[in-house]
Design a protein around this motif. Structure first.
Motif, PDB file in Angstrom:
ATOM      1  N   LEU A  67       0.740  -1.406   0.057  1.00  0.00           N
ATOM      2  CA  LEU A  67       0.130  -0.002   0.052  1.00  0.00           C
ATOM      3  C   LEU A  67       0.766   1.199   0.087  1.00  0.00           C
ATOM      4  N   PRO A  68       1.832   1.457   0.797  1.00  0.00           N
ATOM      5  CA  PRO A  68       2.871   2.519   0.668  1.00  0.00           C
ATOM      6  C   PRO A  68       3.324   2.738  -0.596  1.00  0.00           C
ATOM      7  N   ILE A  69       3.622   1.843  -1.475  1.00  0.00           N
ATOM      8  CA  ILE A  69       4.020   2.122  -2.791  1.00  0.00           C
ATOM      9  C   ILE A  69       3.293   2.564  -3.576  1.00  0.00           C
ATOM     10  N   ILE A  70       1.963   2.073  -3.352  1.00  0.00           N
ATOM     11  CA  ILE A  70       0.854   2.491  -4.308  1.00  0.00           C
ATOM     12  C   ILE A  70       0.245   3.915  -3.890  1.00  0.00           C
ATOM     13  N   LEU A  71       0.270   4.227  -2.743  1.00  0.00           N
ATOM     14  CA  LEU A  71       0.151   5.725  -2.369  1.00  0.00           C
ATOM     15  C   LEU A  71       1.182   6.606  -2.933  1.00  0.00           C
ATOM     16  N   TYR A  72       2.353   5.948  -2.714  1.00  0.00           N
ATOM     17  CA  TYR A  72       3.572   6.780  -3.261  1.00  0.00           C
ATOM     18  C   TYR A  72       3.259   7.281  -4.834  1.00  0.00           C
ATOM     19  N   VAL A  73       3.044   6.421  -5.626  1.00  0.00           N
ATOM     20  CA  VAL A  73       2.848   6.440  -7.068  1.00  0.00           C
ATOM     21  C   VAL A  73       1.888   7.368  -7.401  1.00  0.00           C
ATOM     22  N   CYS A  74       0.623   7.461  -6.416  1.00  0.00           N
ATOM     23  CA  CYS A  74      -0.343   8.194  -6.755  1.00  0.00           C
ATOM     24  C   CYS A  74      -0.183   9.688  -5.975  1.00  0.00           C
ATOM     25  N   PHE A  75       0.823   9.755  -5.269  1.00  0.00           N
ATOM     26  CA  PHE A  75       1.131  11.037  -4.729  1.00  0.00           C
ATOM     27  C   PHE A  75       2.035  11.556  -5.694  1.00  0.00           C
TER      28      PHE A  75
END
Length: 117
Positions: A67-75
């Motif tokens: 999830l942190p990787i996915i959120l990073y990409v979105c950010f």
């Protein structure tokens, strides 16, 4: 790989290509599709391709994106396409709805990735 995730992401790719072709050939689309759908589709496409590459490069068919990787990409997409690029490139406009769409599609990707077939 999760069948639902694969179907969702491949459909996103095909739909995104179709929208770009319509825009290229000046075929009229409803504003919501023309302005927002590709913003919703891009995160699952990028994450799916990244996931596929990482599974192959790590030789681990069970690898998933945290999830942190996915959120990073979105950010990062939000920062680049909604704050930085609009300052320097006329093609891009600052639109906070796009930020919501990036994170919504990232969340859908996360949920589909973690569901069993």
């Amino acid at each position: 790989m999760n069948k639902k995730l694969s179907i969702y992401c491949i459909s996103s790719i095909l739909l995104g290509i179709t929208i770009y072709l319509f825009q290229y050939f000046n075929i009229s689309l409803p504003k919501i599709i023309n302005n927002y759908l590709n913003d919703f589709l891009i995160i699952p496409i990028v994450l799916y391709l990244s996931l596929h590459f990482l599974k192959r490069s790590r030789n681990n068919a069970d690898f998933t994106l945290a999830l942190p990787i996915i959120l990073y990409v979105c950010f990062m997409y939000s920062i680049l396409f909604e704050f930085i690029f609009p300052k320097y490139l006329a093609r891009y406009t600052k639109d906070f709805v796009d930020v919501i769409l990036y994170f919504a599609s990232g969340f859908i990707f996360y949920k589909l990735q973690n569901k069993q077939n």
